[in-house]
Design an enzyme around this catalytic site. Structure first.
Site, PDB file in Angstrom:
ATOM      1  N   GLU A  98      25.981  44.772  82.250  1.00 36.02           N
ATOM      2  CA  GLU A  98      26.538  45.785  82.523  1.00 36.02           C
ATOM      3  C   GLU A  98      27.873  45.603  83.083  1.00 36.02           C
ATOM      4  OE1 GLU A  98      24.147  46.729  86.018  1.00 36.02           O
ATOM      5  OE2 GLU A  98      22.119  46.922  84.971  1.00 36.02           O
ATOM      6  N   HIS A 103      29.458  36.393  84.135  1.00 33.56           N
ATOM      7  CA  HIS A 103      28.972  35.911  85.489  1.00 33.56           C
ATOM      8  C   HIS A 103      27.561  35.341  85.103  1.00 33.56           C
ATOM      9  CE1 HIS A 103      27.745  40.075  84.260  1.00 33.56           C
ATOM     10  NE2 HIS A 103      26.648  39.993  84.754  1.00 33.56           N
ATOM     11  N   HIS A 105      23.965  34.421  86.748  1.00 38.86           N
ATOM     12  CA  HIS A 105      22.956  35.066  87.802  1.00 38.86           C
ATOM     13  C   HIS A 105      22.153  33.713  88.107  1.00 38.86           C
ATOM     14  CE1 HIS A 105      22.945  39.494  87.169  1.00 38.86           C
ATOM     15  NE2 HIS A 105      23.299  38.777  85.939  1.00 38.86           N
TER      16      HIS A 105
HETATM   17  P1  5GP Z   1      24.649  41.949  84.194  1.00 40.27           P
HETATM   18  O1  5GP Z   1      23.523  43.133  84.066  1.00 40.27           O
HETATM   19  O2  5GP Z   1      25.798  42.314  83.946  1.00 40.27           O
HETATM   20  O3  5GP Z   1      24.227  40.805  84.012  1.00 40.27           O
HETATM   21  O4  5GP Z   1      24.669  42.011  85.788  1.00 40.27           O
HETATM   22  C1  5GP Z   1      25.451  42.787  86.507  1.00 40.27           C
HETATM   23  C2  5GP Z   1      25.116  42.613  88.281  1.00 40.27           C
HETATM   24  O5  5GP Z   1      26.194  42.829  89.180  1.00 40.27           O
HETATM   25  C3  5GP Z   1      23.709  43.235  88.518  1.00 40.27           C
HETATM   26  O6  5GP Z   1      22.695  42.321  89.071  1.00 40.27           O
HETATM   27  C4  5GP Z   1      24.227  43.958  89.751  1.00 40.27           C
HETATM   28  O7  5GP Z   1      23.359  44.281  90.804  1.00 40.27           O
HETATM   29  C5  5GP Z   1      25.707  43.524  90.303  1.00 40.27           C
HETATM   30  N1  5GP Z   1      26.526  44.109  90.883  1.00 40.27           N
HETATM   31  C6  5GP Z   1      27.175  45.350  90.325  1.00 40.27           C
HETATM   32  N2  5GP Z   1      28.151  45.884  91.242  1.00 40.27           N
HETATM   33  C7  5GP Z   1      28.228  44.982  92.147  1.00 40.27           C
HETATM   34  C8  5GP Z   1      28.915  44.843  93.282  1.00 40.27           C
HETATM   35  O8  5GP Z   1      29.927  45.670  93.623  1.00 40.27           O
HETATM   36  N3  5GP Z   1      28.846  43.835  94.280  1.00 40.27           N
HETATM   37  C9  5GP Z   1      27.783  42.947  93.842  1.00 40.27           C
HETATM   38  N4  5GP Z   1      27.745  41.751  94.766  1.00 40.27           N
HETATM   39  N5  5GP Z   1      27.057  42.841  92.694  1.00 40.27           N
HETATM   40  C10 5GP Z   1      27.138  44.012  91.974  1.00 40.27           C
END
Ligand code: 5GP
Length: 119
Positions: A98, A103, A105
């Site tokens: 997203e 990043h 996790h």
């Molecule tokens: P992806 O799907 O890109 O691997 O994960 C993006 C992560 O970023 C998601 O788990 C989402 O909850 C987190 N996230 C999105 N916006 C924010 C934010 O403004 N602050 C924090 N701390 N996490 C965010």
């Protein structure tokens, strides 16, 4: 192309707050805003890298080492070494990435179930 307006770029610039867990020269780690487990922390490089591909190709050895060490540090800070944890990095469409800033996790604090949703 790196998007300077992505949410993690804003966190790195201090425009959006975060719950910081760890920081050094190259890395920031903070708790996920929508945690999927009792511990859900994100570890990001401070440099402008979209994905692991981008990072692997362009980051310095110091940045690459710092990311790995930060993951270990966060696991220690969050008390996960005994109970265990999972690390995950989504890249691209199939993985539902997203936020277009690399990043990692880190999930922990409960039994995490199967590695992937089965089809
Ligand atoms: P992806 O799907 O890109 O691997 O994960 C993006 C992560 O970023 C998601 O788990 C989402 O909850 C987190 N996230 C999105 N916006 C924010 C934010 O403004 N602050 C924090 N701390 N996490 C965010």
């Amino acid at each position: 192309m790196y998007d300077d307006n992505n949410v993690f770029a804003k966190i790195l610039r201090g425009e959006i707050p975060c719950k910081k867990v760890f920081e050094d020269t190259h890395i920031l780690a903070f708790d996920d805003i929508n945690p999927q487990a009792p511990v859900h922390t994100l570890v990001i490089p401070k440099g402008k890298y979209v994905s692991m591909k981008d990072f692997a190709e362009k980051a310095s050895d110091a940045e690459i080492a710092a990311l790995t060490r930060a993951v270990g540090k966060v696991a220690e800070i969050k008390g996960l070494n005994e109970s265990g944890y999972r690390i995950l990095a989504n890249a691209g469409v199939d993985a539902h990435q997203e936020v277009p800033h690399l990043h990692i996790h880190i999930f922990g604090g409960r039994a995490l179930g199967p590695m992937l949703v089965r089809k």
